[in-house]
Design a protein around this motif. Structure first.
Motif, PDB file in Angstrom:
ATOM      1  N   ARG A 166       0.262  11.375   5.789  1.00  0.00           N
ATOM      2  CA  ARG A 166       0.343  10.409   4.741  1.00  0.00           C
ATOM      3  C   ARG A 166      -1.188  10.749   4.007  1.00  0.00           C
ATOM      4  O   ARG A 166      -2.040  10.931   4.682  1.00  0.00           O
ATOM      5  CB  ARG A 166       0.061   9.043   5.060  1.00  0.00           C
ATOM      6  N   VAL A 167      -1.226  10.529   2.705  1.00  0.00           N
ATOM      7  CA  VAL A 167      -2.552  10.934   1.725  1.00  0.00           C
ATOM      8  C   VAL A 167      -2.864   9.646   1.271  1.00  0.00           C
ATOM      9  O   VAL A 167      -2.097   8.903   0.637  1.00  0.00           O
ATOM     10  CB  VAL A 167      -2.232  11.777   0.554  1.00  0.00           C
ATOM     11  N   ASP A 168      -3.896   8.787   1.931  1.00  0.00           N
ATOM     12  CA  ASP A 168      -4.504   7.755   1.375  1.00  0.00           C
ATOM     13  C   ASP A 168      -5.739   7.812   0.431  1.00  0.00           C
ATOM     14  O   ASP A 168      -6.645   8.597   0.814  1.00  0.00           O
ATOM     15  CB  ASP A 168      -5.060   6.913   2.492  1.00  0.00           C
ATOM     16  N   LEU A 169      -5.530   7.444  -0.808  1.00  0.00           N
ATOM     17  CA  LEU A 169      -6.493   7.510  -1.647  1.00  0.00           C
ATOM     18  C   LEU A 169      -7.039   6.206  -2.199  1.00  0.00           C
ATOM     19  O   LEU A 169      -6.037   5.322  -2.598  1.00  0.00           O
ATOM     20  CB  LEU A 169      -6.302   8.550  -2.956  1.00  0.00           C
ATOM     21  N   LYS A 183      -0.459   0.441 -11.945  1.00  0.00           N
ATOM     22  CA  LYS A 183       0.438   0.716 -10.928  1.00  0.00           C
ATOM     23  C   LYS A 183       1.388   1.398 -11.329  1.00  0.00           C
ATOM     24  O   LYS A 183       1.966   2.456 -10.742  1.00  0.00           O
ATOM     25  CB  LYS A 183       0.653  -0.511 -10.106  1.00  0.00           C
ATOM     26  N   ALA A 184       1.822   1.043 -12.658  1.00  0.00           N
ATOM     27  CA  ALA A 184       2.885   1.925 -13.339  1.00  0.00           C
ATOM     28  C   ALA A 184       2.457   3.257 -13.549  1.00  0.00           C
ATOM     29  O   ALA A 184       3.580   4.166 -13.229  1.00  0.00           O
ATOM     30  CB  ALA A 184       3.543   1.116 -14.480  1.00  0.00           C
ATOM     31  N   ALA A 185       1.447   3.403 -14.132  1.00  0.00           N
ATOM     32  CA  ALA A 185       1.039   4.888 -14.089  1.00  0.00           C
ATOM     33  C   ALA A 185       0.802   5.603 -12.951  1.00  0.00           C
ATOM     34  O   ALA A 185       1.285   6.679 -13.198  1.00  0.00           O
ATOM     35  CB  ALA A 185      -0.515   4.753 -15.024  1.00  0.00           C
ATOM     36  N   ILE A 186       0.177   5.027 -11.892  1.00  0.00           N
ATOM     37  CA  ILE A 186       0.264   5.570 -10.777  1.00  0.00           C
ATOM     38  C   ILE A 186       1.583   6.163 -10.129  1.00  0.00           C
ATOM     39  O   ILE A 186       1.801   7.434  -9.734  1.00  0.00           O
ATOM     40  CB  ILE A 186      -0.634   4.911  -9.814  1.00  0.00           C
ATOM     41  N   ASN A 187       2.406   5.151 -10.164  1.00  0.00           N
ATOM     42  CA  ASN A 187       4.056   5.276  -9.896  1.00  0.00           C
ATOM     43  C   ASN A 187       4.536   6.590 -10.438  1.00  0.00           C
ATOM     44  O   ASN A 187       5.220   7.286  -9.962  1.00  0.00           O
ATOM     45  CB  ASN A 187       4.773   4.148  -9.844  1.00  0.00           C
ATOM     46  N   GLU A 188       4.065   6.447 -11.784  1.00  0.00           N
ATOM     47  CA  GLU A 188       4.659   7.716 -12.660  1.00  0.00           C
ATOM     48  C   GLU A 188       4.126   9.062 -12.135  1.00  0.00           C
ATOM     49  O   GLU A 188       4.888   9.974 -12.108  1.00  0.00           O
ATOM     50  CB  GLU A 188       4.618   7.479 -13.913  1.00  0.00           C
ATOM     51  N   VAL A 189       2.910   9.251 -11.815  1.00  0.00           N
ATOM     52  CA  VAL A 189       2.164  10.268 -11.472  1.00  0.00           C
ATOM     53  C   VAL A 189       3.028  10.538  -9.959  1.00  0.00           C
ATOM     54  O   VAL A 189       3.317  11.922  -9.682  1.00  0.00           O
ATOM     55  CB  VAL A 189       0.926  10.184 -11.032  1.00  0.00           C
ATOM     56  N   GLN A 190       2.992   9.845  -9.142  1.00  0.00           N
ATOM     57  CA  GLN A 190       3.636  10.227  -7.875  1.00  0.00           C
ATOM     58  C   GLN A 190       5.174  10.499  -7.830  1.00  0.00           C
ATOM     59  O   GLN A 190       5.757  11.634  -7.247  1.00  0.00           O
ATOM     60  CB  GLN A 190       3.642   8.992  -6.978  1.00  0.00           C
ATOM     61  N   ALA A 191       5.846  10.143  -8.738  1.00  0.00           N
ATOM     62  CA  ALA A 191       7.178  10.517  -8.996  1.00  0.00           C
ATOM     63  C   ALA A 191       7.401  11.766  -9.493  1.00  0.00           C
ATOM     64  O   ALA A 191       8.556  12.365  -9.465  1.00  0.00           O
ATOM     65  CB  ALA A 191       7.957   9.288  -9.973  1.00  0.00           C
ATOM     66  N   PHE A 240      -5.331  16.671  -3.897  1.00  0.00           N
ATOM     67  CA  PHE A 240      -5.984  17.217  -5.272  1.00  0.00           C
ATOM     68  C   PHE A 240      -5.131  16.764  -6.391  1.00  0.00           C
ATOM     69  O   PHE A 240      -5.652  16.378  -7.391  1.00  0.00           O
ATOM     70  CB  PHE A 240      -6.475  18.597  -5.067  1.00  0.00           C
ATOM     71  N   TYR A 241      -3.941  16.883  -6.260  1.00  0.00           N
ATOM     72  CA  TYR A 241      -2.919  16.342  -7.312  1.00  0.00           C
ATOM     73  C   TYR A 241      -3.097  15.139  -7.861  1.00  0.00           C
ATOM     74  O   TYR A 241      -3.256  14.790  -8.898  1.00  0.00           O
ATOM     75  CB  TYR A 241      -1.376  17.000  -7.199  1.00  0.00           C
ATOM     76  N   MET A 242      -3.030  14.365  -6.868  1.00  0.00           N
ATOM     77  CA  MET A 242      -3.333  12.988  -6.941  1.00  0.00           C
ATOM     78  C   MET A 242      -4.667  12.497  -7.642  1.00  0.00           C
ATOM     79  O   MET A 242      -4.690  11.819  -8.649  1.00  0.00           O
ATOM     80  CB  MET A 242      -2.818  12.068  -5.641  1.00  0.00           C
ATOM     81  N   ASN A 243      -5.706  13.124  -7.296  1.00  0.00           N
ATOM     82  CA  ASN A 243      -7.059  12.813  -7.896  1.00  0.00           C
ATOM     83  C   ASN A 243      -6.974  13.321  -9.337  1.00  0.00           C
ATOM     84  O   ASN A 243      -7.399  12.494 -10.134  1.00  0.00           O
ATOM     85  CB  ASN A 243      -8.037  13.401  -6.988  1.00  0.00           C
ATOM     86  N   GLU A 244      -6.769  14.370  -9.510  1.00  0.00           N
ATOM     87  CA  GLU A 244      -7.006  15.036 -10.841  1.00  0.00           C
ATOM     88  C   GLU A 244      -5.883  14.365 -11.667  1.00  0.00           C
ATOM     89  O   GLU A 244      -6.179  13.962 -12.932  1.00  0.00           O
ATOM     90  CB  GLU A 244      -6.483  16.411 -10.680  1.00  0.00           C
ATOM     91  N   THR A 245      -4.624  14.053 -11.307  1.00  0.00           N
ATOM     92  CA  THR A 245      -3.542  13.734 -12.422  1.00  0.00           C
ATOM     93  C   THR A 245      -3.711  12.151 -12.875  1.00  0.00           C
ATOM     94  O   THR A 245      -3.301  11.817 -13.800  1.00  0.00           O
ATOM     95  CB  THR A 245      -2.231  13.962 -11.682  1.00  0.00           C
ATOM     96  N   VAL A 246      -4.187  11.431 -11.633  1.00  0.00           N
ATOM     97  CA  VAL A 246      -4.319  10.010 -11.784  1.00  0.00           C
ATOM     98  C   VAL A 246      -5.459  10.021 -12.818  1.00  0.00           C
ATOM     99  O   VAL A 246      -5.254   8.826 -13.655  1.00  0.00           O
ATOM    100  CB  VAL A 246      -4.441   9.352 -10.465  1.00  0.00           C
ATOM    101  N   TYR A 247      -6.735  10.611 -12.406  1.00  0.00           N
ATOM    102  CA  TYR A 247      -7.713  10.303 -13.368  1.00  0.00           C
ATOM    103  C   TYR A 247      -7.356  10.653 -14.966  1.00  0.00           C
ATOM    104  O   TYR A 247      -7.663   9.824 -15.738  1.00  0.00           O
ATOM    105  CB  TYR A 247      -8.823  11.455 -12.884  1.00  0.00           C
TER     106      TYR A 247
END
Length: 270
Positions: A166-169, A183-191, A240-247
């Motif tokens: 699990r990746v916790d950020l 939350k909707a934007a982050i969920n979109e990044v994860q999907a 790294f994908y989550m950090n860069e893309t979410v930002y």
């Protein structure tokens, strides 16, 4: 004198016969041990060690038997071997501890070559498991040699033993931010990332769909935590994908990240 010489020659012949038979038995037992170890898929390092130990013990037993046949008192030899063993054990107590730790690691396999572990203040990929030490390679290409004694008895993390991780950020947003949109934007990044597990996995009850929620009301703003599951080998890619893309996603949508500030008051003394 002649009778003693005759008796000695008789014992010598018997000793030679026992030696020849014993040597054949030792070779036979060693071969059986080798076959049993190969069938058990024992680690190569432990394989060589067990084979050597069995051979040495059997040769010592054969030596004591031959000495006894020749009429020499064996109790003194046994006492000598025992004293030598105690002396060597005291002199090499730390080394024997590492040796015992190496045997435990090779037998119970808490980690294997190629695993990423953290132990004794170091983290890296296991490069080699020796009988006295374990060699790991850190992410910045440093070779670290860890004694097996404290490694086998201390706390250790094995990050690659399980198939999923699990990746916790944590992301901090300014107070007043529309958290549902965040939350909707982050969920979109994860999907959008195929490496991220999107739901439960059979046989892995702890693995779940991506999760986003508020975990803290901090001094700088509201803290939202994401919990994202992926395969162990994809951990850093997803991290790294989550950090860069979410930002980038939140920045493009106009969300503001809080900036640390310090208020300084100047008091004029009269």
């Amino acid at each position: 004198m002649g009778q003693w010489a005759l008796s000695f020659c008789k014992n010598l012949i018997i000793a030679i016969i026992v030696y020849l038979i014993g040597r054949w038995i030792i070779k036979w037992i060693t071969k059986l041990t080798v076959k049993a170890l190969k069938k058990s898929n024992v680690d190569p390092s432990l394989f060589t060690f067990i084979k050597s130990i069995v051979s040495v013990v059997l040769w010592l037993v054969l030596l004591i038997i031959i000495i006894s046949i020749l009429g020499i008192e064996t109790s003194s030899f046994i006492a000598l071997f025992a004293s030598a063993g105690v002396a060597v054990g005291l002199a090499l107590s730390g080394t024997l501890q590492n040796f015992a730790g190496g045997v435990m690691i090779l037998l119970f396999k808490p980690f294997k070559v190629g695993d990423y572990i953290e132990a004794q203040g170091f983290a890296g990929t296991v490069k080699e498991i020796q009988i006295f030490n374990t060699i790991i390679l850190t992410v910045d290409a440093q070779t670290v040699i860890i004694p097996n004694g404290p490694l086998s008895t201390g706390t250790m993390k094995n990050y690659t033993m399980e198939k999923y991780r699990r990746v916790d950020l944590d992301y901090t947003f300014a107070y007043g931010t529309d958290l549902e949109k965040v939350k909707a934007a982050i969920n979109e990044v994860q999907a959008q990332n195929p490496l991220i597990v999107q739901g439960p996995v059979d046989g892995c009850p702890s693995v779940a769909a991506p999760w986003v929620s508020i975990t803290e009301f901090g001094e700088k703003g509201v803290v939202a935590q994401t919990r994202t599951w992926c395969k162990t080998e994809d951990y850093w890619t997803v991290y790294f994908y989550m950090n860069e893309t979410v930002y980038q996603q939140l920045k493009d949508r106009g969300f503001m990240f809080p900036v640390g500030r310090m208020n300084v008051s100047v008091v004029e003394k009269k």
